[in-house]
Design a protein around this motif. Structure first.
Motif, PDB file in Angstrom:
ATOM      1  N   ASN A 300       0.855  -1.185   0.000  1.00 20.43           N
ATOM      2  CA  ASN A 300       0.000   0.000   0.000  1.00 20.43           C
ATOM      3  C   ASN A 300       0.886   1.229   0.000  1.00 20.43           C
ATOM      4  O   ASN A 300       1.697   1.427   0.903  1.00 20.43           O
ATOM      5  N   HIS A 301       0.759   2.032  -1.025  1.00 24.11           N
ATOM      6  CA  HIS A 301       1.584   3.236  -1.200  1.00 24.11           C
ATOM      7  C   HIS A 301       3.069   2.894  -1.234  1.00 24.11           C
ATOM      8  O   HIS A 301       3.913   3.635  -0.734  1.00 24.11           O
ATOM      9  N   HIS A 302       3.374   1.757  -1.825  1.00 23.87           N
ATOM     10  CA  HIS A 302       4.762   1.346  -2.030  1.00 23.87           C
ATOM     11  C   HIS A 302       5.126   1.642  -3.481  1.00 23.87           C
ATOM     12  O   HIS A 302       4.351   1.381  -4.388  1.00 23.87           O
ATOM     13  N   THR A 303       6.325   2.202  -3.699  1.00 20.04           N
ATOM     14  CA  THR A 303       6.742   2.602  -5.042  1.00 20.04           C
ATOM     15  C   THR A 303       8.126   2.058  -5.350  1.00 20.04           C
ATOM     16  O   THR A 303       9.027   2.119  -4.507  1.00 20.04           O
ATOM     17  N   VAL A 304       8.277   1.518  -6.550  1.00 19.78           N
ATOM     18  CA  VAL A 304       9.582   1.120  -7.068  1.00 19.78           C
ATOM     19  C   VAL A 304       9.807   1.895  -8.358  1.00 19.78           C
ATOM     20  O   VAL A 304       9.011   1.786  -9.294  1.00 19.78           O
ATOM     21  N   PHE A 305      10.861   2.702  -8.426  1.00 20.59           N
ATOM     22  CA  PHE A 305      11.172   3.454  -9.635  1.00 20.59           C
ATOM     23  C   PHE A 305      12.069   2.620 -10.549  1.00 20.59           C
ATOM     24  O   PHE A 305      12.936   1.877 -10.076  1.00 20.59           O
ATOM     25  N   HIS A 306      11.874   2.774 -11.848  1.00 19.52           N
ATOM     26  CA  HIS A 306      12.659   2.042 -12.840  1.00 19.52           C
ATOM     27  C   HIS A 306      13.355   3.072 -13.725  1.00 19.52           C
ATOM     28  O   HIS A 306      12.907   3.374 -14.822  1.00 19.52           O
ATOM     29  N   ARG A 307      14.428   3.605 -13.230  1.00 21.51           N
ATOM     30  CA  ARG A 307      15.081   4.714 -13.934  1.00 21.51           C
ATOM     31  C   ARG A 307      15.842   4.259 -15.166  1.00 21.51           C
ATOM     32  O   ARG A 307      16.019   5.026 -16.103  1.00 21.51           O
TER      33      ARG A 307
END
Length: 323
Positions: A300-307
Motif C-alpha cells: 500500500n503506497h509502495h513505489t519502485v522506480f525504474h530509472r
C-alpha cells in the motif's frame, strides 16, 4: 481477427515510444523478437499516422499479439487542409483504430482479449479515457460549485498562471464534443459499462494512457500544474470496484511500479530521447506484466522506480552499485 497459438512467453508493456524522434525509431528497428510473447502499447507511440503504421508493422513481427491505446499525441490533428491527416476529433481516433486493425492489433473498440499464459487467465482491457482537468489540486478551487465549462476554463487558467500550457489545447480537436472533458466523461461511461460486463471473478489487466489516480501523477516541481492534463478523478476507485490485477499507464515519463490497496499500477513510459539510455535498447525498457513480479511486503503506497529499464536491468544496476 485471427491470432497465433496461446502464449508461451510473457506479457510485456511499454508506452510513450515517441517514434517521431529519429533515435527512438532507429532503436525500434533493433528490437529483437520475443517468441510466444505479447505486447501492450500504452499510447504516444507517435504523432504521425505513417509512423504508426511503421511501428505496428515492426511490433507485430516481434510479438505474437499487440494491443494499442491512444495517447494525447496520436490525437493531435494536422493543419493540412487537404489530406487524410486532417481528420479531427472522434473521426481521427476511429481512423487510428482502423490503422491498428490493418495489422490485427487490438484497440479499445475491440472485444476484450484473454491472456491464457502464465499468470492467467486474465482479461486484457485496453481503454481510451482522456482527462477532464479534475486533477487540479488548487486548495482555493471550488470544483463542485463550478459549471462544467468553468471547470475547464479555470483549470487551464490556473496552469497558465504558472507558465504551463499543454500543446493539446491547440492541437487536439474534440469534435463532436464541446471539449476533451466532455469527451472524457463519455469515454468513462462507455468503459465502465464494458468493465462491468466482465465476470467479477476474472482478474483484469487494465490499460490506459493516462493514470487512473491523481496520487500517481509525479511531475517535476516546476511542472506541477501540468497535472490537469493527466487524467480524471472519475476513475479514482476503479481498482476497488473492479477485479484489477494490474493497471498500466504512461504519459508521465517517470517509470515506476506503485501499489494501492494491494493493486499493482505500472507506469511504463520509454519517453523522449533524454528519458532513456539508447545503449540498453528498447527491449530493456519493456515492463513484464505477466508473470507478475514478486510483490513487496508493503503493498500500500509502495513505489519502485525504474530509472534505467525493466526490473532485471534495475536489479543488475543496484547489484553493481552495492559491489
Amino acid at each position: 481477427m485471427t491470432f497465433a497459438k496461446e502464449p508461451t512467453g510473457s506479457l510485456y508493456a511499454i508506452s510513450d515510444m515517441h517514434l517521431d524522434f529519429k533515435k527512438n525509431m532507429e532503436a525500434l528497428h533493433q528490437l529483437p523478437i520475443f517468441p510466444g510473447s505479447r505486447l501492450i502499447t500504452g499510447g504516444d507511440l507517435c504523432t504521425k499516422p505513417e509512423h504508426l503504421r511503421t511501428a505496428l508493422s515492426i511490433l507485430t513481427q516481434r510479438f505474437d499479439r499487440v494491443y494499442w491505446v491512444p495517447g494525447n499525441h496520436e490525437l493531435w490533428s494536422s493543419k493540412k487542409p487537404e489530406s487524410e491527416e486532417s481528420a479531427r476529433g472522434v473521426d481521427k481516433y476511429l481512423w487510428l483504430v482502423d490503422i491498428c486493425r490493418e495489422f490485427n492489433v487490438l484497440t479499445p473498440e475491440d472485444p476484450f482479449d484473454t491472456w491464457h499464459g502464465v499468470g492467467g487467465p486474465c482479461t486484457i482491457a485496453p481503454l481510451f479515457i482522456p482527462y477532464d482537468y479534475s486533477f487540479m489540486d488548487d486548495p482555493n478551487a471550488d470544483w463542485a460549485a463550478w459549471s462544467e465549462q468553468e471547470r475547464v476554463e479555470k483549470a487551464v487558467a490556473w496552469a497558465v498562471e504558472d507558465g504551463i500550457l499543454c500543446s493539446d489545447e491547440k492541437l487536439i480537436n474534440t469534435t463532436p464534443y464541446r471539449d476533451i472533458a466532455e469527451w472524457c466523461r463519455a469515454r468513462v461511461g462507455y468503459s465502465h459499462d464494458r468493465l462491468r460486463a466482465i465476470p467479477p471473478d476474472r482478474p483484469i489487466i487494465l490499460v490506459n494512457h493516462f493514470p487512473l489516480r491523481g496520487d500517481l501523477v509525479r511531475l517535476r516541481p516546476q511542472m506541477r500544474r501540468f497535472r490537469i492534463w493527466c487524467g480524471t478523478n472519475l476513475t479514482e476507485q476503479w481498482h476497488r470496484e473492479f477485479n484489477i490485477a494490474c493497471a498500466i499507464s504512461g504519459h508521465l515519463h517517470i517509470r515506476a511500479t506503485d501499489y494501492r490497496d494491494g493493486v499493482r499500477f505500472e507506469e511504463v513510459s520509454l519517453g523522449y530521447p533524454r528519458d532513456w539510455e539508447a545503449t540498453q535498447g528498447i527491449g530493456a525498457y519493456l515492463r513484464v506484466i505477466l508473470p507478475a513480479p514478486a510483490e513487496p511486503e508493503q503493498t500500500n503506497h509502495h513505489t519502485v522506480f525504474h530509472r534505467r529499464g525493466n526490473h532485471r536491468a534495475e536489479r543488475l544496476r543496484r547489484a553493481k552499485e552495492v559491489t
